[in-house]
Motif scaffolding. Structure first.
Motif, PDB file in Angstrom:
ATOM      1  N   PRO A 114      49.548  39.076  53.758  1.00 20.68           N
ATOM      2  CA  PRO A 114      49.140  38.708  52.391  1.00 20.68           C
ATOM      3  C   PRO A 114      47.756  39.216  51.988  1.00 20.68           C
ATOM      4  O   PRO A 114      47.562  39.671  50.856  1.00 20.68           O
ATOM      5  CB  PRO A 114      49.211  37.181  52.418  1.00 20.68           C
ATOM      6  N   ARG A 166      47.027  42.104  48.987  1.00 20.84           N
ATOM      7  CA  ARG A 166      46.181  41.851  47.823  1.00 20.84           C
ATOM      8  C   ARG A 166      45.078  42.907  47.699  1.00 20.84           C
ATOM      9  O   ARG A 166      44.767  43.380  46.605  1.00 20.84           O
ATOM     10  CB  ARG A 166      45.575  40.454  47.916  1.00 20.84           C
ATOM     11  N   LEU A 199      46.649  46.302  46.610  1.00 16.83           N
ATOM     12  CA  LEU A 199      47.093  46.230  45.217  1.00 16.83           C
ATOM     13  C   LEU A 199      45.893  46.289  44.265  1.00 16.83           C
ATOM     14  O   LEU A 199      45.966  46.900  43.187  1.00 16.83           O
ATOM     15  CB  LEU A 199      47.906  44.965  44.985  1.00 16.83           C
ATOM     16  N   ALA A 200      44.782  45.669  44.656  1.00 19.94           N
ATOM     17  CA  ALA A 200      43.566  45.749  43.842  1.00 19.94           C
ATOM     18  C   ALA A 200      43.077  47.188  43.736  1.00 19.94           C
ATOM     19  O   ALA A 200      42.624  47.632  42.672  1.00 19.94           O
ATOM     20  CB  ALA A 200      42.489  44.846  44.423  1.00 19.94           C
ATOM     21  N   HIS A 229      54.708  33.145  50.525  1.00 13.68           N
ATOM     22  CA  HIS A 229      53.710  34.214  50.621  1.00 13.68           C
ATOM     23  C   HIS A 229      54.174  35.480  49.902  1.00 13.68           C
ATOM     24  O   HIS A 229      53.362  36.185  49.286  1.00 13.68           O
ATOM     25  CB  HIS A 229      53.397  34.520  52.084  1.00 13.68           C
ATOM     26  N   GLU A 262      54.037  34.871  46.032  1.00  8.27           N
ATOM     27  CA  GLU A 262      52.670  34.809  45.516  1.00  8.27           C
ATOM     28  C   GLU A 262      52.039  36.185  45.306  1.00  8.27           C
ATOM     29  O   GLU A 262      50.964  36.288  44.734  1.00  8.27           O
ATOM     30  CB  GLU A 262      51.801  33.962  46.447  1.00  8.27           C
ATOM     31  N   LEU A 263      52.717  37.238  45.746  1.00  6.02           N
ATOM     32  CA  LEU A 263      52.218  38.584  45.466  1.00  6.02           C
ATOM     33  C   LEU A 263      52.468  38.985  44.020  1.00  6.02           C
ATOM     34  O   LEU A 263      51.939  40.008  43.561  1.00  6.02           O
ATOM     35  CB  LEU A 263      52.878  39.604  46.402  1.00  6.02           C
ATOM     36  N   PRO A 266      49.012  39.370  42.068  1.00  4.73           N
ATOM     37  CA  PRO A 266      48.295  40.620  42.320  1.00  4.73           C
ATOM     38  C   PRO A 266      49.026  41.862  41.813  1.00  4.73           C
ATOM     39  O   PRO A 266      48.376  42.815  41.370  1.00  4.73           O
ATOM     40  CB  PRO A 266      48.173  40.640  43.854  1.00  4.73           C
TER      41      PRO A 266
END
Length: 457
Positions: A341, A345, A348-349, A376, A379-380, A383
């Motif tokens: 996870p 994130r 992806l940022a 988990h 929750e992506l 992002p």
């Protein structure tokens, strides 16, 4: 040139008996990697027995072998080849005068190991050794130690684990002068109760520190105090790094550039401004840990800054490729080697910061997350949307939860495996796109990267 190992040295280290004299300049346990002059260690595993490949190793030019049964060709006969590899690694560590750095962490350890190698190699060209690939387990670490040249001045060893107690055994073999924990995140969560338990397991690296050794830990981590407490029992000095001004190694000003990031860092005894080639906030953190280690080890900080400015992404860990897309080109970010996870994130940022006609995320499932796996993955969605992703290609059953969370919010394709992803990806990509490929290594998304780059097969 002084050989890496002679038959007599191998026999003395392992307690074995040599059938003949030989001199080896390398060590390998995978017969496919054996080259001229190597020492082949015939390990017995659950799936195969290395003794089956001794003849192949000699045919490829092996100088000798470590075996537990007599073979044709120069060899050292031992009772247990796995134990022999351990003690050969220990013997290499005992004879070196090098400054040893150990690296672990939930994310970033291979990247930090490679970048630290590059930074130290500027100070001592040709005299720096490091673990190759991700040789960071109970077999890879002693192999990496056994491969260390006698004249080494600095050595960097990556150490990994997925169960408590494993890192303690590895670090006592490596005996680092400097031990780095890059970051703590939910990786191998299926084997631990929570992140705190992961932090406890990662802090085992400090148990092998040499007297007066230095522990380098992330200040910004929610597990900071736990890591510092563990380090205090073994380290002569503790150095923290982070974005908080209270950290010992602190990044004050950072400016995103067209390629990378400008960083102004305060170290313990110096200040350094440099350009960091790999993009992303996570790489600023990596760079601070690297500079902390260079400073402690006695390397040249200015030259380390130059090395960080010239870093290239590793295959599967941030490599950037320009690929053919229709009648134009697209940028491919290869993060296919691993995923959890936190690293999802972070990357992806980075994708979200890229200028693009369209951003495409090709994401494979994340393994070993435990009972909260579906949450988990779901929750992506945040992002992904925050990165401005216009199209997502999701791979594997684990991604069903994310597919449901993204339904109707962007162009979405969900496929069962890498083979299907390769076919789908090639039809999706258009000129001007930026494509991120990331997932746990077991999904084999490197094949998707190869397909998009036109090098498959």
């Amino acid at each position: 040139m002084t050989p890496l190992w002679t038959a007599q040295e191998v026999a003395a280290a392992t307690g074995g008996s040599a059938s003949a004299d030989f001199a080896a300049n390398g060590v390998a346990f995978d017969s496919r990697e054996v080259g001229p002059g190597d020492l082949f260690v015939a390990l017995k595993g659950d799936a195969t027995d290395g003794h089956r490949f001794v003849a192949q190793a000699f045919a490829q030019g092996a100088a000798g072998a470590i075996v537990s049964q007599p073979v044709d060709g120069p060899h050292v006969l031992v009772a247990d080849t796995s134990a022999a590899l351990d003690v050969l690694g220990a013997a290499s560590r005992a004879r070196t005068a090098a400054t040893i750095v150990g690296v672990t962490g939930s994310v970033g350890k291979t990247s930090v190991k490679e970048a630290l190698f590059a930074a130290l190699d500027r100070s001592a060209p040709g005299a720096v050794h490091r673990s190759l690939k991700s040789y960071n387990n109970h077999v890879g670490v002693p192999l990496s130690l056994a491969r260390m040249p006698r004249e080494t001045r600095f050595a960097v060893f990556e150490m990994g684990m997925n169960h408590a107690g494993e890192l303690a055994a590895l670090t006592r073999l490596v005996r680092p002068h400097v031990a780095i924990v890059t970051a703590i995140a939910l990786a191998h969560g299926a084997f631990f109760a929570d992140e705190a338990a992961i932090a406890e397991a990662k802090s085992e690296i400090f148990e092998g520190l040499e007297p007066a050794g230095t522990a380098i830990t992330p200040y910004d981590s929610p597990h900071r105090e736990r890591l510092i407490a563990a380090a205090r029992a073994h380290a002569g000095q503790i150095t923290t790094f982070g974005r908080d001004p209270a950290a010992d190694i602190y990044a004050g000003e950072t400016i995103r550039l067209a390629r990378g990031t400008f960083v102004s860092a305060r170290l313990r005894a110096a200040r350094l401004s440099f350009t960091l080639a790999p993009p992303g906030e996570h790489w600023v953190s990596n760079a601070l840990a690297i500079l902390a280690a260079v400073e402690v080890a006695g390397g040249d900080l200015a030259l380390a800054g130059l090395a960080l400015a010239e870093l290239e992404g590793l295959a599967g860990r941030g490599r950037r490729l320009t690929v053919v897309a229709g009648d134009g080109e697209a940028l491919l970010i290869d993060e296919s080697y691993n995923a959890n996870p936190a690293s999802m994130r972070a990357t992806l940022a980075v994708l979200g910061q890229e200028k693009a006609a369209r951003r495409i995320a090709i994401l494979g499932g994340m393994r070993e997350l435990g009972p909260d796996e579906a949450r988990h993955h779901a929750e992506l969605a945040g992002p992904v949307m925050a990165a401005g992703v216009g199209a997502a290609l999701l791979v594997g059953n684990e991604m069903a939860a994310l597919a449901a969370a993204l339904e109707g919010r962007l162009d979405l394709v969900h496929v069962p495996d890498a083979a299907a992803a390769s076919a789908a990806a090639k039809s999706m990509v258009a000129p001007g796109d930026v494509i991120l490929v990331k997932g746990s290594n077991s999904f084999g998304l490197a094949s998707v990267v190869a397909a998009l780059a036109g090098v498959e097969g």
